[in-house]
Every structure is written in structure tokens, then in C-alpha cells.
Write a protein that holds these residues in place. Structure first.
Motif, short mmCIF file in Angstrom:
data_model
loop_
_atom_site.label_atom_id
_atom_site.label_comp_id
_atom_site.label_asym_id
_atom_site.label_seq_id
_atom_site.Cartn_x
_atom_site.Cartn_y
_atom_site.Cartn_z
N ARG A 96 63.55 25.92 51.84
CA ARG A 96 62.70 26.66 50.92
C ARG A 96 62.20 27.95 51.56
N CYS A 97 62.24 29.03 50.78
CA CYS A 97 61.67 30.29 51.27
C CYS A 97 60.35 30.60 50.56
N GLY A 98 59.97 29.77 49.58
CA GLY A 98 58.72 30.01 48.87
C GLY A 98 57.63 29.02 49.18
N HIS A 99 57.81 28.24 50.26
CA HIS A 99 56.87 27.16 50.53
C HIS A 99 55.48 27.66 50.91
N ILE A 100 55.37 28.86 51.49
CA ILE A 100 54.05 29.34 51.89
C ILE A 100 53.20 29.62 50.66
N GLY A 101 53.81 30.20 49.62
CA GLY A 101 53.08 30.43 48.39
C GLY A 101 52.75 29.15 47.66
N GLU A 102 53.75 28.25 47.58
CA GLU A 102 53.55 27.01 46.83
C GLU A 102 52.61 26.04 47.52
N LYS A 103 52.80 25.82 48.82
CA LYS A 103 52.09 24.76 49.52
C LYS A 103 50.77 25.20 50.15
N LEU A 104 50.64 26.50 50.43
CA LEU A 104 49.43 26.97 51.10
C LEU A 104 48.55 27.82 50.18
N LEU A 105 49.10 28.91 49.65
CA LEU A 105 48.25 29.79 48.86
C LEU A 105 47.82 29.14 47.55
N ALA A 106 48.76 28.55 46.80
CA ALA A 106 48.42 28.03 45.48
C ALA A 106 47.30 27.00 45.52
N PRO A 107 47.37 25.96 46.38
CA PRO A 107 46.24 25.03 46.43
C PRO A 107 44.93 25.70 46.84
N THR A 108 45.02 26.76 47.65
CA THR A 108 43.82 27.48 48.06
C THR A 108 43.20 28.22 46.88
N LEU A 109 44.05 28.85 46.06
CA LEU A 109 43.53 29.53 44.87
C LEU A 109 42.92 28.53 43.89
N LEU A 110 43.54 27.36 43.76
CA LEU A 110 43.00 26.34 42.86
C LEU A 110 41.66 25.82 43.34
N ALA A 111 41.47 25.79 44.66
CA ALA A 111 40.23 25.26 45.22
C ALA A 111 39.14 26.32 45.35
N TYR A 112 39.52 27.55 45.70
CA TYR A 112 38.52 28.57 46.04
C TYR A 112 38.62 29.85 45.21
N GLY A 113 39.75 30.08 44.55
CA GLY A 113 39.92 31.31 43.79
C GLY A 113 39.26 31.25 42.42
N ASN A 114 39.23 32.40 41.74
CA ASN A 114 38.71 32.42 40.37
C ASN A 114 39.87 32.34 39.38
N GLN A 115 39.54 32.20 38.10
CA GLN A 115 40.58 32.01 37.10
C GLN A 115 41.50 33.22 36.99
N GLU A 116 40.95 34.40 37.15
CA GLU A 116 41.78 35.62 37.08
C GLU A 116 42.83 35.61 38.19
N GLN A 117 42.45 35.22 39.39
CA GLN A 117 43.40 35.16 40.51
C GLN A 117 44.47 34.11 40.27
N ARG A 118 44.08 32.96 39.74
CA ARG A 118 45.06 31.91 39.44
C ARG A 118 46.05 32.38 38.39
N ASP A 119 45.54 32.99 37.32
CA ASP A 119 46.42 33.44 36.24
C ASP A 119 47.34 34.55 36.70
N GLU A 120 46.90 35.36 37.66
CA GLU A 120 47.73 36.48 38.12
C GLU A 120 48.84 36.01 39.05
#
Length: 401
Positions: A96-120
Motif C-alpha cells: 500500500r502507498c496510501g496507508h499513511i493517509g488511511e491509517k494515521l491521518l484519517a483516524p486523527t481527523l475523526l478524533a481531533y479534526g473538525n467536520q470541515e477538515q473531515r469533509d475536505e
């Protein structure tokens, strides 16, 4: 403990297996087993296409805590995520070349980000279209993230970022980087005044990526230089000054279901070493036999430990897991070349100016695994975490700065 999978998990396994059989064909099948640590140079364009294929199938982000299909991804229970990871590894699907976005950033945005950041950001990650890299470590601040010196200064509706990051995996391919930087001014100390910023990598003249050549001859790690690179104020996750909390939360997501898939790959590597040992007669040595058996037993223990801790709640679990697999994989690499004797020094083909020397799988395993006890948090740091956060021992005294 009962580590068996239930009927719903096995039905999900059948679905995953059938999808992989239908889609891992043609050029994608030719890339099977390519990519991953130490081999990120293999078929990068094809593996990026495969990332989009996974996105079209809804297989990216199945572990996100979202409503079904909210970002174009299917959802799955924790045990079903394990099933998918195991089936993916078992068919040797492309790394996988997208694992950093999927496994690290995405759960972080779901836990700490706002809705605008998640939707973007989440929909493009789920489609396999956007690749991310991690801007944490710096020269002099590797595992010690509180010592980062990269600075982000407010400039109207943006921040201007200046500094250097190092060991940045896949920065040469990434579209975005999440960067830990200082926004608190000269008075802030250590973990105070840090912020977690989302930075576009396409900023010529402001961001420079320099590959770091490794023992294996490949260069999946990079130095990244920021010279006034811009990040929007709306792209600060958790708010200004919350960077330490967000960064630590992200590290908790780093070692979860993926460790079980990693162990499927480890089992395949161990099997290859066993075959080499049998073929070359090394199993006649009782010391080699003892080492092979010990590696097999330790791999089983790693699996049981990973299953035991999947539910979370154990602050030392990620550190224990890293200590277990880092040293184990390093010992496997050493044995991989030892059982082959003098043949371990020979390449898979004749060297010439037109066909540069290539490493075979065992040689790459030996060389790349030398770093396993360092990257992702060194063994020394992991032991400190266990001592302080689990055993309650006093913190190690800090020297002068």
C-alpha cells in the motif's frame, strides 16, 4: 482467551477473498508482493493505480469510525478489519502507498479534526486519490518529538513554515504532509506551543524533498526542507497549540490491526528462510534449528499479543508490540543470510553497467531490518514509555539543553 472468528467474520472473509481474486489480475497481479518497507521503489505508478482500485471497491477506510458509506468507504467490525488485513497479506497484494493517509491521518481527523477538515480530506483518501506523508522527526529530534524546531508563523489566513524534517517516508510521492511545528513563539518550551498542520506538498521553491539513499540502495525515506511553505489556518487540526495532544493521539493509531497483517508477511519470510535452510543443509546445525523454532514460537506469541490488545485501553501495548516485532524481524534477517552461507553475498544476476546490482529478497530483508529497532520509535524510547506510563517508574532526568 478465544481467538476464533465468528460466522459473520468468515462471511466477510469470503467476500474479501472473492473481491481480491476478481481484481488482483493483469498488471495488478504482476505487482503482487511488490512494494512495502525496503521495496517502495517497485512499481510505484501501478501501485498508485491499485490504490484507486481499492477505493472504487470501498476497501479503504473500513476501520474508520463513521456511518456506513459516509466517505465512500464500507465499514467493518474490528475482527473483520483483521480478516481483511490477513486476506490482503495472504494473497501478497501490492504494498500500500496510501496507508499513511488511511491509517494515521484519517483516524486523527475523526478524533481531533473538525467536520470541515473531515469533509475536505477523507473522501479523497477513501478513493485512493490523495497520498500523505508524516512530518514529525527532525535532525536532533527523532523519537524525541517534544524537541522539534520547525517553526510555523501566522501570516494572515495562513502559516508560513520553516525548518527541516527527516526520515519522511514517501515524501517524494505524497500530495500532502501533516507537520508538527512550533507556533507558540520563543517562550514556549518542549511540548508546549506545538501545532499539527496539514501542508500541501506542491509548493515549488518553498518545499524541497531530498531522497536518503539506504543500505538497500533504495530511497523511500527523505529529508524535507520547508522555506516559507504555506498552510491554511483552517488546516490546523485541534486548534493552535494542541499539536502535542494530536500527535500523541496519532501515534496510538499507528500500531493496530496492521500489525496482524504485518505478521502474515513475517510468516512468509520465515517460511522462505526455512526453505533456504533445508535446501542448503543448514538444518543439520542444531543451533540453526533452535533459532528457527524460536522465531516460529515468537511469531505466534506476537499474534496472540496483538489479538489480546486489539480492544485498546492498554497504554503500553503499542510499545510492547514494537519491541517484539522490531527485534524479531532483525534476527530473522540475520538468519536469512546465515543459512545461505557464502551464497548470501551473491546477487540474483550478473552485474554490468547496464544492469546494476540488485538485491534478492533475503539480502534486502537483512539490510533493511537493521533499522527495525530504530524507526517508528527506537527500542530505547519504547522501553522508557513502558517504564513511565505502565510501570509508573520515575521519568528519566533530562540533561541540559
Amino acid at each position: 482467551m478465544d481467538f476464533a472468528f465468528g460466522p459473520a467474520d468468515e462471511a466477510f472473509r469470503t467476500e474479501a477473498r472473492e473481491w481480491l481474486d476478481r481484481h488482483l489480475t493483469g498488471g495488478f497481479a504482476a505487482a503482487a508482493g511488490h512494494g512495502g518497507p525496503g521495496a517502495e521503489h517497485q512499481d510505484p505508478a501501478l501501485r498508485r493505480d491499485w490504490e484507486r482500485e481499492l477505493g472504487r471497491g470501498g476497501w479503504i477506510g473500513i476501520g474508520w469510525d463513521t456511518a456506513p458509506g459516509a466517505y465512500g468507504n464500507r465499514t467493518a467490525s474490528l475482527t473483520q478489519q483483521v480478516v481483511w488485513a490477513e486476506e490482503y497479506a495472504r494473497v501478497r497484494a501490492p504494498g500500500r502507498c496510501g496507508h499513511i493517509g488511511e491509517k494515521l491521518l484519517a483516524p486523527t481527523l475523526l478524533a481531533y479534526g473538525n467536520q470541515e477538515q473531515r469533509d475536505e480530506f477523507l473522501p479523497s483518501i477513501a478513493r485512493g486519490e490523495t497520498l500523505w506523508c508524516q512530518g514529525y522527526s527532525e535532525p536532533g529530534a527523532g523519537s524525541d518529538l517534544a524537541g522539534v524546531r520547525t517553526v510555523a508563523e501566522r501570516d494572515g489566513d495562513a502559516y508560513r513554515i520553516s525548518g527541516q524534517k527527516i526520515w519522511t517516508s514517501l515524501a517524494h510521492e505524497a500530495d500532502w504532509c501533516f507537520v508538527l511545528a512550533r507556533t507558540g513563539g520563543a517562550g514556549a518550551r518542549r511540548h508546549e506551543g506545538l501545532s499539527f498542520l496539514l501542508v500541501p506538498m506542491d509548493q515549488p521553491g518553498r518545499i524541497e524533498v531530498r531522497p536518503i539513499r539506504q543500505l538497500t540502495g533504495t530511497a523511500e525515506f527523505n529529508e524535507v526542507f520547508f522555506d516559507g511553505a504555506r498552510a491554511r489556518v483552517g488546516h490546523v487540526v485541534g486548534g493552535e497549540g494542541a499539536g502535542w495532544r494530536v500527535a500523541m493521539g496519532l501515534l496510538g493509531f499507528e500500531r493496530g490491526v496492521s500489525t496482524l497483517a504485518q505478521q502474515i508477511g513475517f510468516a512468509a519470510e520465515l517460511a522462505a528462510v526455512v526453505r533456504d535452510a533445508v535446501r542448503g543443509g543448514a538444518t543439520g546445525d542444531p543451533v540453526v534449528r533452535d533459532q528457527l523454532i524460536a522465531l516460529w514460537g515468537e511469531l505466534r506469541v506476537m499474534r496472540w499479543n496483538a489479538l489480546r490488545t486489539l480492544g485498546g485501553g492498554d497504554p503500553g501495548a503499542p510499545s510492547v508490540a514494537k519491541l517484539l516485532w522490531g527485534g524479531w524481524h532483525q534476527r530473522l534477517g540475520e538468519l536469512a543470510v546465515r543459512v545461505r552461507g557464502a551464497l548470501a553475498a551473491a546477487g540474483p544476476g550478473d552485474w554490468s553497467a547496464d544492469a546494476p546490482y540488485e538485491l534478492d529478497a533475503a539480502q534486502r530483508l537483512f539490510l533493511f531490518s537493521r533499522a527495525d529497532t530504530i524507526y517508528g520509535g527506537s527500542d530505547e524510547i519504547q522501553r522508557n514509555i513502558i517504564a513511565e506510563r505502565v510501570l509508573g517508574l520515575p521519568r528519566e532526568a533530562e540533561g541540559p539543553r
